[in-house]
Design an enzyme around this catalytic site. Structure first.
Site, mmCIF file in Angstrom:
data_model
loop_
_atom_site.group_PDB
_atom_site.id
_atom_site.type_symbol
_atom_site.label_atom_id
_atom_site.label_comp_id
_atom_site.label_asym_id
_atom_site.label_seq_id
_atom_site.Cartn_x
_atom_site.Cartn_y
_atom_site.Cartn_z
ATOM 1 N N ARG A 109 -5.763 -6.988 0.597
ATOM 2 C CA ARG A 109 -6.764 -6.602 1.378
ATOM 3 C C ARG A 109 -7.498 -5.487 0.561
ATOM 4 O O ARG A 109 -7.099 -4.818 -0.121
ATOM 5 C CB ARG A 109 -5.959 -5.870 2.443
ATOM 6 C CG ARG A 109 -6.703 -5.183 3.488
ATOM 7 C CD ARG A 109 -5.864 -4.927 4.670
ATOM 8 N NE ARG A 109 -4.822 -3.755 4.322
ATOM 9 C CZ ARG A 109 -3.880 -3.249 5.168
ATOM 10 N NH1 ARG A 109 -3.976 -3.402 6.374
ATOM 11 N NH2 ARG A 109 -3.202 -2.382 4.724
ATOM 12 N N THR A 113 -12.797 -1.908 2.931
ATOM 13 C CA THR A 113 -13.205 -2.600 3.815
ATOM 14 C C THR A 113 -11.959 -3.169 4.911
ATOM 15 O O THR A 113 -12.654 -3.608 5.908
ATOM 16 C CB THR A 113 -14.185 -3.951 3.692
ATOM 17 O OG1 THR A 113 -13.312 -4.741 3.068
ATOM 18 C CG2 THR A 113 -15.420 -3.451 2.475
ATOM 19 N N ASP A 205 5.196 -0.843 3.944
ATOM 20 C CA ASP A 205 4.304 -1.863 3.235
ATOM 21 C C ASP A 205 5.700 -2.999 2.983
ATOM 22 O O ASP A 205 6.511 -2.895 2.171
ATOM 23 C CB ASP A 205 3.863 -1.549 1.889
ATOM 24 C CG ASP A 205 2.987 -2.842 1.254
ATOM 25 O OD1 ASP A 205 3.608 -3.684 1.068
ATOM 26 O OD2 ASP A 205 1.738 -2.512 1.386
ATOM 27 N N ASP A 208 5.930 -4.232 -0.648
ATOM 28 C CA ASP A 208 6.753 -3.133 -1.623
ATOM 29 C C ASP A 208 7.947 -2.794 -1.548
ATOM 30 O O ASP A 208 8.834 -2.869 -2.420
ATOM 31 C CB ASP A 208 6.050 -1.889 -1.287
ATOM 32 C CG ASP A 208 4.559 -1.631 -2.065
ATOM 33 O OD1 ASP A 208 4.348 -2.434 -2.886
ATOM 34 O OD2 ASP A 208 3.827 -0.697 -1.562
#
Length: 214
Positions: A109, A113, A205, A208
């Site tokens: 990602r 943006t 996340d 992670d």
């Protein structure tokens, strides 16, 4: 959400699923615990996402007689993992359907943006005969899911589903706008996204936490 769109979202509310998801959300859960729970959740959710898989009859011998009995053709099923977090769900899914094939979509990602950028794509052969379950723990902005499904559809599979642990309303809307024919299977629909595109309340996340990289 329209009734038609709502019917394409399958919220898996089984108590075991919700219990294990609560343990995963806890910020004190270690990477080892997180990975173990993710594998267990994937196994439980596999039962729902494969509920309508077609079967065919085979002849077998029981200890008492011959009979016709239903079997699924696991070789026709593809679990398509969106890297990297999707790989955390593969082990649990393959424990339930060990003959399934595995596809891989590498996306990251863009932090500015929030759009998905592809860097790798590999699917099994003969996709026209296969049913695909796209796998990613999080449906956040929905951009990665949309991009992955678009690439997979270009291979002309027989069907496509999307499986995740958590979904944000924004991600569901984005995915349904681009691919209204793709059913979404999720263990939770959370409140919203924050300014950085993370699901709230979420679980952080997923990549992670799976790989212990943060």
């Amino acid at each position: 959400m329209s009734p038609t769109a709502r019917s394409q979202v399958h919220h898996i509310t089984h108590p075991l699923v919700q219990h294990k998801l609560t343990l995963m959300r806890n910020k004190e859960a270690s990477s080892t615990s997180f990975r173990t729970l993710l594998g267990e959740l994937a196994m439980l959710m596999a039962y729902e996402v494969t509920r309508d898989m077609p079967t065919h009859l085979v002849q077998i011998e029981t200890p008492l007689e011959t009979m016709q009995s239903p079997m699924i053709d696991g070789k026709k099923l593809v679990f398509a993992s969106i890297l990297r977090a999707g790989n955390g769900m593969l082990d649990g899914l393959l424990r339930v359907v060990p003959n399934a094939r595995v596809g891989t979509v590498g996306l990251y990602r863009d932090p500015k943006t929030l759009q998905a950028v592809e860097y790798y794509f590999k699917m099994p052969a003969d996709m026209a005969e296969r049913d695909v379950v796209v796998v990613d723990p999080m449906l956040a902005t929905g951009h990665s899911a949309v991009a992955a499904i678009e690439r997979i559809k270009a291979c002309s599979p027989r069907s496509v589903k999307f499986l995740c642990l958590l979904a944000a309303p924004e991600g569901i809307a984005t995915l349904q706008a681009a691919h209204p024919d793709v059913p979404i299977y999720t263990a939770a629909i959370d409140r919203q996204l924050n300014d950085h595109g993370y699901i709230l309340p979420g679980l952080g996340d997923a990549g992670d936490r799976i790989f212990g990289t943060k």
